[in-house]
Design an enzyme around this catalytic site. Structure first.
Site, PDB file in Angstrom:
ATOM      1  N   ASP A 127      -6.663 -14.536   1.761  1.00 46.46           N
ATOM      2  CA  ASP A 127      -7.311 -15.604   0.988  1.00 46.46           C
ATOM      3  C   ASP A 127      -6.461 -16.863   0.885  1.00 46.46           C
ATOM      4  OD1 ASP A 127      -9.335 -13.710   0.453  1.00 46.46           O
ATOM      5  OD2 ASP A 127      -8.164 -12.926  -1.216  1.00 46.46           O
ATOM      6  N   HIS A 153     -13.772 -15.136   5.951  1.00 44.38           N
ATOM      7  CA  HIS A 153     -13.236 -16.479   6.117  1.00 44.38           C
ATOM      8  C   HIS A 153     -14.303 -17.496   5.722  1.00 44.38           C
ATOM      9  CE1 HIS A 153     -10.011 -14.826   9.035  1.00 44.38           C
ATOM     10  NE2 HIS A 153      -9.813 -14.517   7.776  1.00 44.38           N
TER      11      HIS A 153
HETATM   12  P1  IMP Z   1      -9.215  -2.548   2.397  1.00 50.39           P
HETATM   13  O1  IMP Z   1      -8.735  -3.469   3.464  1.00 50.39           O
HETATM   14  O2  IMP Z   1     -10.674  -2.707   2.078  1.00 50.39           O
HETATM   15  O3  IMP Z   1      -8.851  -1.119   2.681  1.00 50.39           O
HETATM   16  O4  IMP Z   1      -8.460  -2.921   1.031  1.00 50.39           O
HETATM   17  C1  IMP Z   1      -7.069  -2.721   0.867  1.00 50.39           C
HETATM   18  C2  IMP Z   1      -6.436  -3.851   0.066  1.00 50.39           C
HETATM   19  O5  IMP Z   1      -6.449  -5.043   0.846  1.00 50.39           O
HETATM   20  C3  IMP Z   1      -7.191  -4.188  -1.223  1.00 50.39           C
HETATM   21  O6  IMP Z   1      -6.254  -4.618  -2.194  1.00 50.39           O
HETATM   22  C4  IMP Z   1      -8.061  -5.368  -0.823  1.00 50.39           C
HETATM   23  O7  IMP Z   1      -8.411  -6.179  -1.914  1.00 50.39           O
HETATM   24  C5  IMP Z   1      -7.124  -6.084   0.129  1.00 50.39           C
HETATM   25  N1  IMP Z   1      -7.792  -6.910   1.126  1.00 50.39           N
HETATM   26  C6  IMP Z   1      -8.349  -6.508   2.278  1.00 50.39           C
HETATM   27  N2  IMP Z   1      -8.812  -7.559   2.964  1.00 50.39           N
HETATM   28  C7  IMP Z   1      -8.535  -8.657   2.253  1.00 50.39           C
HETATM   29  C8  IMP Z   1      -8.724 -10.067   2.474  1.00 50.39           C
HETATM   30  O8  IMP Z   1      -9.235 -10.522   3.493  1.00 50.39           O
HETATM   31  N3  IMP Z   1      -8.284 -10.876   1.481  1.00 50.39           N
HETATM   32  C9  IMP Z   1      -7.676 -10.409   0.374  1.00 50.39           C
HETATM   33  N4  IMP Z   1      -7.455  -9.120   0.142  1.00 50.39           N
HETATM   34  C10 IMP Z   1      -7.882  -8.252   1.066  1.00 50.39           C
END
Ligand code: IMP
Length: 431
Positions: A13, A41
Site C-alpha cells: 500500500d 493497485h
Molecule cells: P495474505 O497475503 O492474504 O495471506 O495476507 C497476509 C498478510 O499480508 C496480511 O497481513 C495482509 O493484510 C497482508 N497483505 C497481503 N497483501 C497485501 C497488500 O497488497 N497490501 C497490504 N497488505 C497486504
C-alpha cells in the site's frame, strides 16, 4: 535501463499503482511476478478510480503488453472478472496483449475456504490475511499438488486432479478445521467454462520476456505487497506467502539475473500496515484517525482500516539492502500537509539496546521502541507542484532528510492521487 522493477519498501500500500501506471507509459511490457489478488493497485485515470488486483497496470495504457508470470497465484474466476471489467471500460481491447504463464498456480475455492477457516480459528493469533486463499495456494505449489494453468490443456486430466484435490481438501476442512466443505460439481462446472476463455491467454512468460528484452524493448516488473511482507525477509509469520523483493522478478517470470534491473522502491512519506504483526513506528488516536481519512488508508483489497505510523528509516535502509534499490519514490507527501512536527523513526531500542539497522530477528520488532527525529511540517498544499522548487520549503527539507538517512536517491515525489501529480527527478528507464 530497459528493465525496471518497482517494489514496495514497507508493508504494501505504498502507492505503487500510481508509479507503475506512470512508468508503464514508458514501457513496452508490464509484468506481475508474484502474489495474487491479495494485491490491489489503485490508479486514478482521468478522475476515475481503478483497482487492479491481478492484471498489470499496463492494461490502462492502450497498446502495452501485460504478462502475469509463473511466480503468481491466480484465481481464474477473479482474473476473468477483472478482464471483463477492464474491457467494459474500454481497456484490454486486444486480447493478444494479455498473457498468463502456463506455470502460474491457480487459486481454487478450497484455498479460500481453508485460509478463512484457519484465520477464524486462530483468534488472537490470526495473521489478518486478505482471505483470498493466497497462503494455501502457495502451500500446494510447494507441496507439488497445486494446479497450474498448463493443466487446462487436457481437460479430462485437469478435472480428475481437481476432483482429487477437492476431496482431500474437503476432508481437511471438515475434520480438522470444522468448516463447511466446498462444492465439487459447482467448481468443476465453473472451471470448464473458464477454461475455454483462459486458454488463449496462456504463454511461456520466460521465453516471451527473454525475446522481448533481447529485442531491446522496455519491461516493467510490477512488484506487489512490500518488502516487510516478504515470506523470507519480512516480519514472519505476519507476512504474505511469496517473495516480494526485486530478485523474485527473475524466478517469477523465468529469466536470469544477468538481466540487470533498475529497482525503484516505493515508500509512502509515512507508514501503514493492514493485518497483525509488529509495527514499531505505529501511533494511534486522533492524529492517526485523521491521517487515515486524509490518506484514504483503507485496504483496497479488503476495505480494512490500515494501521498508521511515521516513516521508518530503519526499515527503508533494510529495504534498500535486500532489494538493491536504485532509487526511491516517496509517495503521498501531500497527506502530511498540516502536521507539525513530522517524525522520522531513525532507530529502535530493544531491551535497552539501540539498533540503527534492522535487528536480525524480526521478532525483536514486537518490543522495539522507536527513536524519532522531528522535522518541522508545512501548511501549504504541494498538490500543484511539478518541480522541486515549487514544493513548500519544509517539505523539501523532509524529502532531503529522508534521502540522506536512507542513503538512496529520491527519484520521485508524489504530491497527489492523479496521474500527473508526481515530481520526477530521475526516471529509471532513461536515467
Ligand atoms: P495474505 O497475503 O492474504 O495471506 O495476507 C497476509 C498478510 O499480508 C496480511 O497481513 C495482509 O493484510 C497482508 N497483505 C497481503 N497483501 C497485501 C497488500 O497488497 N497490501 C497490504 N497488505 C497486504
Amino acid at each position: 535501463m530497459n528493465t525496471v522493477a518497482v517494489v514496495g519498501t514497507q508493508w504494501g500500500d505504498e502507492g505503487k499503482g500510481k508509479i507503475v501506471d506512470m512508468l508503464a507509459a514508458d514501457a513496452d511490457v508490464v509484468v506481475r511476478f508474484q502474489g495474487g489478488n491479495n494485491a490491489a493497485h489503485t490508479l486514478v485515470v482521468d478522475g476515475r478510480r481503478y483497482v487492479l488486483r491481478l492484471v498489470p497496470a499496463g492494461a490502462l495504457h492502450p497498446g502495452k503488453a501485460c504478462v502475469v508470470g509463473n511466480g503468481t497465484v491466480v484465481n481464474p474466476i477473479a482474473l476473468l472478472g477483472e478482464i471483463d471489467d477492464l474491457k467494459k471500460n474500454g481497456f484490454l481491447k486486444e486480447p493478444e496483449l494479455f498473457r498468463l504463464s502456463y506455470d502460474a498456480h491457480m487459486v481454487m475455492p478450497y484455498h479460500i475456504a481453508i485460509d478463512r477457516a484457519r484465520e477464524a480459528r486462530a483468534g488472537k493469533r490470526a495473521i489478518g490475511t486478505t482471505g483470498f486463499g493466497i497462503g494455501p495456494a502457495y502451500e500446494d505449489k510447494m507441496a507439488r499438488v497445486g494446479l497450474r494453468f498448463e493443466e487446462l490443456l487436457d481437460q479430462t486430466a485437469f478435472i480428475e486432479r481437481l476432483r482429487r484435490n477437492i476431496s482431500e481438501k474437503n476432508a481437511y476442512l471438515k475434520s480438522v478445521l470444522k468448516a463447511k466443505p466446498v462444492k465439487a460439481d459447482e467448481i468443476v462446472e465453473a472451471m470448464k467454462k473458464a477454461r475455454r476463455r483462459l486458454l488463449p491467454y496462456l504463454c511461456d512468460s520466460g521465453a516471451y520476456l527473454s525475446d522481448t528484452i533481447a529485442a531491446g524493448k522496455r519491461v516493467l516488473f510490477e512488484g506487489a505487497h512490500g518488502t516487510m511482507l516478504d515470506i523470507d525477509h519480512g516480519t514472519y509469520p505476519y507476512v504474505t506467502s511469496s517473495n516480494c523483493i526485486a530478485s523474485a522478478a527473475y524466478d517469477g517470470v523465468g529469466i536470469g539475473p544477468s538481466n540487470q534491473l533498475a529497482v525503484l522502491g516505493i515508500s509512502k512519506g509515512y507508514t501503514t500496515r493492514v493485518g497483525a504483526g509488529p509495527f514499531p513506528s505505529e501511533f494511534t488516536g486522533q492524529l492517526a484517525d485523521s491521517l487515515r481519512e486524509e490518506g484514504g488508508e483503507f485496504g483496497s483489497a479488503t476495505g480494512r482500516p490500515r494501521r498508521i505510523g511515521w516513516f521508518d528509516a530503519v526499515q527503508a535502509r533494510y529495504a534498500a539492502r535486500v532489494n538493491g534499490l536504485w532509487g526511491i519514490a516517496l509517495t503521498k507527501l501531500d497527506v502530511l500537509t498540516g502536521l507539525d512536527p513530522i517524525k522520522i523513526c531513525v532507530g529502535y531500542v530493544v531491551k535497552g539496546k539501540r539498533y540503527d539497522q534492522m535487528p536480525a530477528s524480526h521478532r525483536m520488532l514486537l518490543s522495539a521502541k522507536p527513536i524519532y527525529e522531528e522535522m518541522p511540517g508545512w501548511r501549504e498544499s504541494p498538490a500543484n507542484a511539478r518541480t522541486l522548487d515549487e514544493l513548500p520549503a519544509a517539505m523539501r527539507n523532509y524529502v532531503d532528510r529522508v534521502g540522506e538517512i536512507v542513503g538512496v536517491p529520491i527519484a520521485m515525489i508524489g504530491v497527489g492521487a492523479g496521474r500527473d501529480a508526481t515530481i520526477v527527478l530521475r526516471n529509471p528507464f532513461t536515467a
